[in-house]
Design a protein around this motif. Structure first.
Motif, short mmCIF file in Angstrom:
data_model
loop_
_atom_site.label_atom_id
_atom_site.label_comp_id
_atom_site.label_asym_id
_atom_site.label_seq_id
_atom_site.Cartn_x
_atom_site.Cartn_y
_atom_site.Cartn_z
N PHE A 1 0.82 -1.21 0.00
CA PHE A 1 0.00 0.00 0.00
C PHE A 1 0.86 1.27 0.00
CE2 PHE A 1 -1.92 3.39 2.60
CZ PHE A 1 -2.93 3.77 1.74
N VAL A 2 1.93 1.26 0.77
CA VAL A 2 2.77 2.47 0.88
C VAL A 2 3.47 2.79 -0.44
CG1 VAL A 2 3.12 2.30 3.37
CG2 VAL A 2 4.68 1.11 1.81
N LYS A 3 3.48 1.83 -1.39
CA LYS A 3 4.10 2.07 -2.69
C LYS A 3 3.15 2.72 -3.68
CE LYS A 3 7.18 -1.93 -2.17
NZ LYS A 3 7.59 -3.24 -2.73
N LYS B 1 0.80 8.82 -5.36
CA LYS B 1 -0.10 9.78 -4.71
C LYS B 1 -1.34 10.09 -5.55
CE LYS B 1 1.48 13.58 -2.65
NZ LYS B 1 1.94 14.98 -2.44
N LEU C 1 -3.90 7.49 -5.06
CA LEU C 1 -4.47 7.57 -3.72
C LEU C 1 -5.49 8.70 -3.64
CD1 LEU C 1 -4.53 6.63 -0.78
CD2 LEU C 1 -2.55 8.09 -0.35
N HIS D 1 -4.13 4.67 7.77
CA HIS D 1 -3.33 4.22 6.62
C HIS D 1 -2.71 5.41 5.89
CE1 HIS D 1 -4.16 -0.06 6.79
NE2 HIS D 1 -5.44 0.18 6.97
N LEU D 2 -3.43 6.52 5.85
CA LEU D 2 -2.89 7.71 5.18
C LEU D 2 -1.66 8.23 5.91
CD1 LEU D 2 -3.18 9.87 2.99
CD2 LEU D 2 -4.66 11.15 4.56
N LYS E 1 0.37 6.48 7.76
CA LYS E 1 1.43 5.51 7.51
C LYS E 1 2.05 5.74 6.12
CE LYS E 1 2.19 0.49 7.14
NZ LYS E 1 1.55 -0.85 7.21
N TRP E 2 1.19 5.94 5.13
CA TRP E 2 1.66 6.19 3.76
C TRP E 2 2.47 7.49 3.72
CZ3 TRP E 2 1.25 10.11 0.25
CH2 TRP E 2 1.53 9.82 -1.09
N ASP F 1 5.95 7.17 5.20
CA ASP F 1 6.82 6.39 4.33
C ASP F 1 7.29 7.23 3.14
OD1 ASP F 1 7.66 3.38 3.89
OD2 ASP F 1 7.10 4.17 1.92
N HIS F 2 6.47 8.20 2.72
CA HIS F 2 6.81 9.04 1.57
C HIS F 2 7.48 10.35 1.97
CE1 HIS F 2 4.79 6.97 -1.93
NE2 HIS F 2 4.37 6.25 -0.91
#
Length: 527
Positions: free
Chosen positions: A212-214, A217, A220, A239-240, A242-243, A246-247
């Motif tokens: 998911f983190v990959k 944008k 998303l 989740h947002l 977390k994403w 990671d970005h």
């Protein structure tokens, strides 16, 4: 006698004839013709395919791929021109060159030799085997089919992926999204719609994916715009975040407890396009405090003020943009008759707020548990009481017959139903309602009259539902008779006149007020 003198030597009997017999012969002839046609097509396909395999009488050489991976294919310009408008244009518009021996040279560097070999076989034989391809190769095939203007093949590839590769799509959902959003939307329209619908109905396949983190944008953002994304808003927020972390490279080695305004600003910059798409006002106060409040510095000042005021005052109208509540199987009340907006209005009436306006962004204050549905459980009064007695406060909603409009009637029983041979129960908070064509702005409510509150509910086993004298009655086997009745002329406010009707379906919900964390702690302390 009717005789047909042909190689089948068929005798159809008398002139009056047996219609079934004649029809049977016609079908047999048609089936025989179809089978013969198929055999002829198969033979034609095989023979044309041999031209490709044996490279006989070819007049065209196609260079496919680049550098070391380049491969030559020998083909027949007449066949390619007839089967593909792309090749027809290429051959007619001097996109090619000729060797001294007359052979036509054509270069196609942006397609892999493996994919082109599949397409070439399809052009010659009309046959292609999807099952031997990896998912990536099938997508490459789809892209090439679009470029070569092979619309039939393009449609077949997408149908194959949807019908036979749904598991592969689900397991590789991030990769699939990058493909279907990363190319011309028209090419992947069917797949894009299918993938988005799949995610909206089952968001876990994306949000719980290790990849998911990959996700890019822009994809998303498109998904966060969906009002039917069936997942709790607080989970989207989690989740947002977390994403976003990671970005945001500068956050990689910094503990959250050590974040300064620099780290919060960096995260805000990463999530800038996503933050306005979160439905903050659809979360509970607990979720806001525990999940959103720690990251409040990434929200703009107006939004922060709106969130605080909104959860402190039930009448506060935020100045920030209010997005519609998300809907979906994970969020909706389990009902065939009403939706969340209707439940929100009924909850306002339970709280004795008789305004017709609903705040679509507030989460429901009650748990709505479906305990009875007539079309599922039965329309008889015995089954109703077996399911609904001793369940506490309940809402009944019935879809009734009548004019061409969709009509819903129902009521709130704050004390519930009990075993009784016929007696009244006091329920001063009871009310009845009527909704036509799901128009909540014109819904009608009728509360029990204060001096009649002792007779608000009539408990009896012979009928299912009985409010008042009766003011609303749902009869035994209400789908088979017109004995059900709704006129608020006795113990309830005089506002609704329907008369007799039969019932199409009705549902009963046990409604229990949700506790927030403060109430739970207070209850635990008192215990």
């Amino acid at each position: 006698m009717i005789e047909i003198n042909n190689k089948y030597n068929i005798n159809l009997g008398s002139a009056k004839g047996d219609k079934h017999c004649i029809q049977h012969v016609h079908i047999n002839l048609k089936e025989s013709y179809t089978m013969t046609s198929m055999k002829l097509f198969n033979r034609l396909s095989e023979d044309i395919g041999q031209l490709l395999e044996k490279e006989e009488n070819y007049d065209m050489i196609i260079h496919v791929g680049e550098e070391e991976e380049m491969k030559e294919f020998k083909a027949h310009s007449l066949i390619l021109s007839a089967r593909s408008t792309y090749f027809k244009s290429a051959l007619n518009n001097n996109w090619t060159t000729k060797q001294h021996d007359g052979k036509i040279i054509f270069k196609k560097p942006n397609v892999s030799p493996k994919v082109f070999q599949l397409i070439l076989k399809y052009l010659y034989t009309g046959v292609i085997n999807f099952h031997e391809q990896e998912l990536n190769e099938t997508f490459d095939l789809l892209i090439a089919a679009d470029e070569l203007i092979l619309d039939e093949l393009k449609d077949q590839i997408q149908e194959h992926l949807i019908e036979h590769e749904s598991t592969q799509i689900q397991q590789n959902i991030v990769q699939v999204l990058h493909i279907v959003f990363g190319h011309n939307a028209i090419i992947f329209q069917k797949l894009q719609e299918y993938s988005v619908k799949k995610i909206c109905n089952n968001p876990e396949i994306l949000f719980d994916s290790s990849n998911f983190v990959k996700l890019e944008k822009y994809i998303l953002v498109e998904l966060l715009k969906k009002d039917n994304l069936g997942i709790k808003e607080v989970k989207i927020w989690q989740h947002l975040i977390k994403w976003g972390i990671d970005h945001t490279p500068c956050l990689a080695n910094v503990k959250f407890s050590e974040w300064t305004i620099t780290e919060f600003n960096a995260l805000e910059k990463t999530l800038h396009d996503c933050l306005p798409l979160i439905r903050y006002f659809q979360m509970s106060s607990d979720e806001i405090y525990k999940q959103v409040y720690p990251y409040k510095k990434i929200l703009n000042k107006q939004l922060r003020r709106d969130i605080v005021a909104y959860f402190m005052s039930p009448d506060y109208q935020p100045k920030s943009l209010l997005l519609p509540s998300r809907s979906g199987s994970h969020l909706d009340v389990e009902s065939k008759l009403i939706n969340n907006d209707c439940c929100s209005l009924l909850e306002k009436w339970i709280k004795k707020d008789d305004k017709l306006t609903t705040n679509n962004n507030r989460p429901l204050s009650y748990d709505w548990k479906l305990i009875f549905r007539a079309s599922r459980d039965g329309y008889d009064a015995i089954t109703f009481h077996q399911n609904c007695n001793n369940q506490g406060a309940c809402i009944i909603v019935a879809k009734i017959t009548g004019n061409q409009n969709e009509r819903l009637v129902g009521g709130f029983n704050p004390i519930g139903w009990f075993d009784s041979s016929g007696q009244y129960s006091a329920a001063p908070d009871a009310f009845l309602f009527y909704i036509e064509n799901k128009d909540l702005n014109n819904a009608k409510i009728s509360r029990v009259l204060p001096y009649c509150a002792s007779k608000a509910i009539f408990q009896e086993a012979s009928s299912a539902v009985n409010f008042g004298a009766p003011d609303l009655r749902i009869s035994n086997n209400c789908n088979k008779n017109n004995s059900s009745f709704f006129n608020t002329t006795s113990f309830y406010e005089y506002s609704i006149i329907i008369g007799n009707f039969s019932v199409i379906d009705y549902e009963v919900f046990q409604v229990i007020k949700k506790e927030n964390s403060r109430e739970r702690k207070k209850s635990a302390h008192e215990c």
